[in-house]
Design a protein around this motif. Sequence first.
Motif, mmCIF file in Angstrom:
data_model
loop_
_atom_site.group_PDB
_atom_site.id
_atom_site.type_symbol
_atom_site.label_atom_id
_atom_site.label_comp_id
_atom_site.label_asym_id
_atom_site.label_seq_id
_atom_site.Cartn_x
_atom_site.Cartn_y
_atom_site.Cartn_z
ATOM 1 N N GLU A 59 0.805 -1.216 0.000
ATOM 2 C CA GLU A 59 0.000 0.000 0.000
ATOM 3 C C GLU A 59 0.844 1.274 0.000
ATOM 4 O O GLU A 59 1.752 1.427 0.815
ATOM 5 C CB GLU A 59 -0.915 -0.012 1.223
ATOM 6 N N LYS A 61 0.916 4.560 1.253
ATOM 7 C CA LYS A 61 0.230 5.164 2.398
ATOM 8 C C LYS A 61 1.170 6.180 3.028
ATOM 9 O O LYS A 61 2.183 5.821 3.611
ATOM 10 C CB LYS A 61 -0.104 4.032 3.387
ATOM 11 N N GLU A 168 -14.631 -5.586 2.504
ATOM 12 C CA GLU A 168 -13.901 -5.635 3.778
ATOM 13 C C GLU A 168 -14.820 -5.816 4.978
ATOM 14 O O GLU A 168 -15.836 -5.138 5.110
ATOM 15 C CB GLU A 168 -13.098 -4.344 3.941
ATOM 16 N N SER A 223 -3.897 -5.361 7.468
ATOM 17 C CA SER A 223 -3.480 -4.427 8.521
ATOM 18 C C SER A 223 -2.662 -5.028 9.664
ATOM 19 O O SER A 223 -2.957 -6.122 10.151
ATOM 20 C CB SER A 223 -4.673 -3.718 9.168
ATOM 21 N N SER A 245 1.620 0.538 6.406
ATOM 22 C CA SER A 245 2.497 1.332 7.265
ATOM 23 C C SER A 245 3.917 0.792 7.424
ATOM 24 O O SER A 245 4.879 1.539 7.297
ATOM 25 C CB SER A 245 1.874 1.459 8.659
HETATM 26 O O1 IGP Z 1 -0.913 0.132 7.435
HETATM 27 P P1 IGP Z 1 -1.315 -1.272 7.721
HETATM 28 O O2 IGP Z 1 -1.568 -1.540 9.169
HETATM 29 O O3 IGP Z 1 -0.344 -2.260 7.122
HETATM 30 O O4 IGP Z 1 -2.737 -1.509 7.014
HETATM 31 C C1 IGP Z 1 -2.891 -1.459 5.598
HETATM 32 C C2 IGP Z 1 -4.389 -1.484 5.223
HETATM 33 O O5 IGP Z 1 -4.913 -2.710 5.632
HETATM 34 C C3 IGP Z 1 -5.120 -0.320 5.877
HETATM 35 O O6 IGP Z 1 -4.600 0.851 5.364
HETATM 36 C C4 IGP Z 1 -6.626 -0.370 5.667
HETATM 37 C C5 IGP Z 1 -7.412 -1.464 5.601
HETATM 38 N N1 IGP Z 1 -8.714 -1.131 5.406
HETATM 39 C C6 IGP Z 1 -8.791 0.202 5.344
HETATM 40 C C7 IGP Z 1 -9.890 1.029 5.154
HETATM 41 C C8 IGP Z 1 -9.677 2.360 5.093
HETATM 42 C C9 IGP Z 1 -8.422 2.914 5.264
HETATM 43 C C10 IGP Z 1 -7.311 2.111 5.458
HETATM 44 C C11 IGP Z 1 -7.493 0.748 5.500
#
Ligand code: IGP
Length: 263
Positions: A59, A61, A168, A223, A245
Amino acid sequence: MTFCVHDLDFSHVPGVLGRIVQERVQDYRDADAALGEARPAARRFEAALRGPGLSLIAEVKRASPSQGAIAPLDPATAAQEYARGGARAISCLTEPRHFGGSREALLEVVQAVSLPVIRKDFVVHPAMLREAADWGASAALLMVSVLGNATGEYFRMAEHLGLDALVEVHDEAELELALEVHPRIIGVNNRDLKTLSIDLGQSPRLIRLARERGFTGVLVAESGYATPRDLAGVHDLADAVLVGSSLAGSGNLAQAARDLMAR
Ligand SMILES: O=P(O)(O)OC[C@@H](O)[C@@H](O)c1c[nH]c2ccccc12
């Protein structure tokens, strides 16, 4: 074909998530809900997640509500680094206020790599899906925590536009709702977006439950993954993992992607 869910009431969505959703509702208040002609499904995002082994969706981000600024990534360079590091798909945030995303970031990522790209945003209006298709994304995120009973209608709109949908969920109730929609891809978010807390047990648990319920589509663990050990619970279980992240803040995105996925 007509779709008529664009005046949904999202005031029930609680916490941090609820605030962001209300902002996006305002942003798209006057947008045109028309989707236009049906577009053919390429299913590139789905195909990229089907293995072999655990596929990485990396991602782009730059910031998040839980961490604030992560890294001032150049979207195109970041996506290319992820591709070099073995990512099979790229997730690109387009939410501007809390995640540092933008339309431009998505357009640049689509230009920069041949991998399929998912538009990561809080979809609350049909125009957001039409944009995703127009901007060259292969997929869009649909959050059951936001769309509730309208998830099915949004799934059909994504299909109409030829987009893959990552549906999701975060808990059992959302999974049950998602399964009724018969999506092709379900993601389990380890992060509770109302409180922002992470539980890495959530993905393995709900992925097993989805399989027990007879779901044969693609399953994504999402995540909170930072080390190969964190992935122990989803290797041989999930089809793909979505990581933002820990990679984005690593300083060397390609190496971080390789290190994370090494078994
Ligand atoms: O940064 P992480 O913890 O690796 O997570 C990525 C992603 O899963 C996360 O950004 C995310 C998952 N679903 C979402 C919905 C909205 C915004 C962000 C997200």
